[in-house]
Enzyme design. Structure first.
Site, mmCIF file in Angstrom:
data_model
loop_
_atom_site.group_PDB
_atom_site.id
_atom_site.type_symbol
_atom_site.label_atom_id
_atom_site.label_comp_id
_atom_site.label_asym_id
_atom_site.label_seq_id
_atom_site.Cartn_x
_atom_site.Cartn_y
_atom_site.Cartn_z
ATOM 1 N N SER A 1 24.553 16.259 -27.314
ATOM 2 C CA SER A 1 24.449 17.093 -28.510
ATOM 3 C C SER A 1 23.816 16.295 -29.634
ATOM 4 O O SER A 1 24.016 15.071 -29.722
ATOM 5 C CB SER A 1 25.840 17.574 -28.948
ATOM 6 O OG SER A 1 25.777 18.243 -30.197
ATOM 7 N N TYR B 1 34.471 15.878 -31.159
ATOM 8 C CA TYR B 1 33.444 16.400 -30.246
ATOM 9 C C TYR B 1 32.189 15.529 -30.323
ATOM 10 O O TYR B 1 31.616 15.145 -29.297
ATOM 11 C CB TYR B 1 33.118 17.841 -30.624
ATOM 12 C CG TYR B 1 31.944 18.435 -29.891
ATOM 13 C CD1 TYR B 1 32.089 18.966 -28.614
ATOM 14 C CD2 TYR B 1 30.686 18.496 -30.490
ATOM 15 C CE1 TYR B 1 31.016 19.522 -27.945
ATOM 16 C CE2 TYR B 1 29.600 19.050 -29.827
ATOM 17 C CZ TYR B 1 29.767 19.565 -28.555
ATOM 18 O OH TYR B 1 28.687 20.108 -27.891
#
Length: 247
Positions: free
Chosen positions: A142, A156
């Site tokens: 990501s 995350y």
């Protein structure tokens, strides 16, 4: 026919990748954890177009489930050629000062441990050291790994930072065994994961701050994944494709 296993393949980027892979001639194992109906719909759509796909339930945070996932793929499709390490979770937006160890353990188990164990099983099947024919592993990281996701998902983001390091190290470890390991780093993509974080409309809220002024589509990420899976990227390993709209 080459065989691709996609973790978290029932929705979003995983489902788009499964659809594109099948259209490109792969037999696809669509892994899901809870959403059996969504996974079934992906498989049905592929089958309706003449492709070959199966849906396999497994929680990749559980090692025994991962073993069953790969064994089922072996039996129903054959020896694996490509693993797309896509499954991942996030939880409600939160600051680090409020975080709990239980939350960290859940996120790291799914986003880090699960990807390691899936890669381990893929290597056992692909590596020329183990009698395999080589293959590709594509990790879905990501843009958050670079940006940190302050005030929202630092945990995350940290898990995706671990995946970046994992990609680099693993790529060097298995390069001489016929396996290429690369990663994509999506940014703000229109997927259901934002609802999991408590803000379904997050992409539309933030998109004006992006250089391209729009969110991305899962199909745009799938195109990059399929390129990394193919021989068109034959000299790429340990590489990253950032897909963040310029962020």
């Amino acid at each position: 026919m080459k065989i691709m296993l996609i973790t978290g393949g029932s929705r979003g980027i995983g489902a788009a990748t499964a659809t594109l892979a099948a259209a490109s001639g792969y037999a696809v194992a669509v892994n899901y954890n809870k959403n059996k109906e969504a996974a079934g719909a992906v498989v049905a759509a592929i089958s309706a177009r003449g492709g070959k796909a199966i849906a396999v339930q497994a929680d990749i945070a559980i090692e025994a489930d991962v073993l069953r996932l790969f064994e089922t793929t072996d039996k129903q499709l054959g020896r694996l050629d490509c693993l797309v390490n896509n499954a991942g979770i996030l939880e409600k937006q939160i600051r680090v000062e409020e975080i709990t160890a239980d939350r960290l353990n859940r996120i790291f188990a799914a986003n880090i441990t699960g990807q390691f164990i899936c890669a381990r099983e893929a290597i056992k099947r692909m590596s020329t050291k183990h009698g395999g024919n080589g293959g590709t592993i594509i990790n879905v990281s990501s843009i958050a790994a670079r940006l940190g996701s302050p005030d929202e998902y630092v945990d995350y983001a940290a898990s995706k930072g671990a995946i970046d390091t994992f990609t680099i190290g693993l790529s060097k470890e298995v390069a001489a065994e016929g396996i290429r390991v690369n990663a994509v780093r999506p940014g703000l993509i229109y997927t259901d994961i934002h609802a999991d974080g408590g803000e379904p409309g997050r992409v539309d809220r933030v998109k004006a701050a992006l250089p391209m002024k729009r969110g991305g589509q899962p199909s745009e990420i799938a195109e990059a994944i399929l390129w990394l899976a193919s021989e068109k990227s034959s000299y790429a390993t340990g590489s990253f494709i950032d897909l963040g709209g310029g962020r």
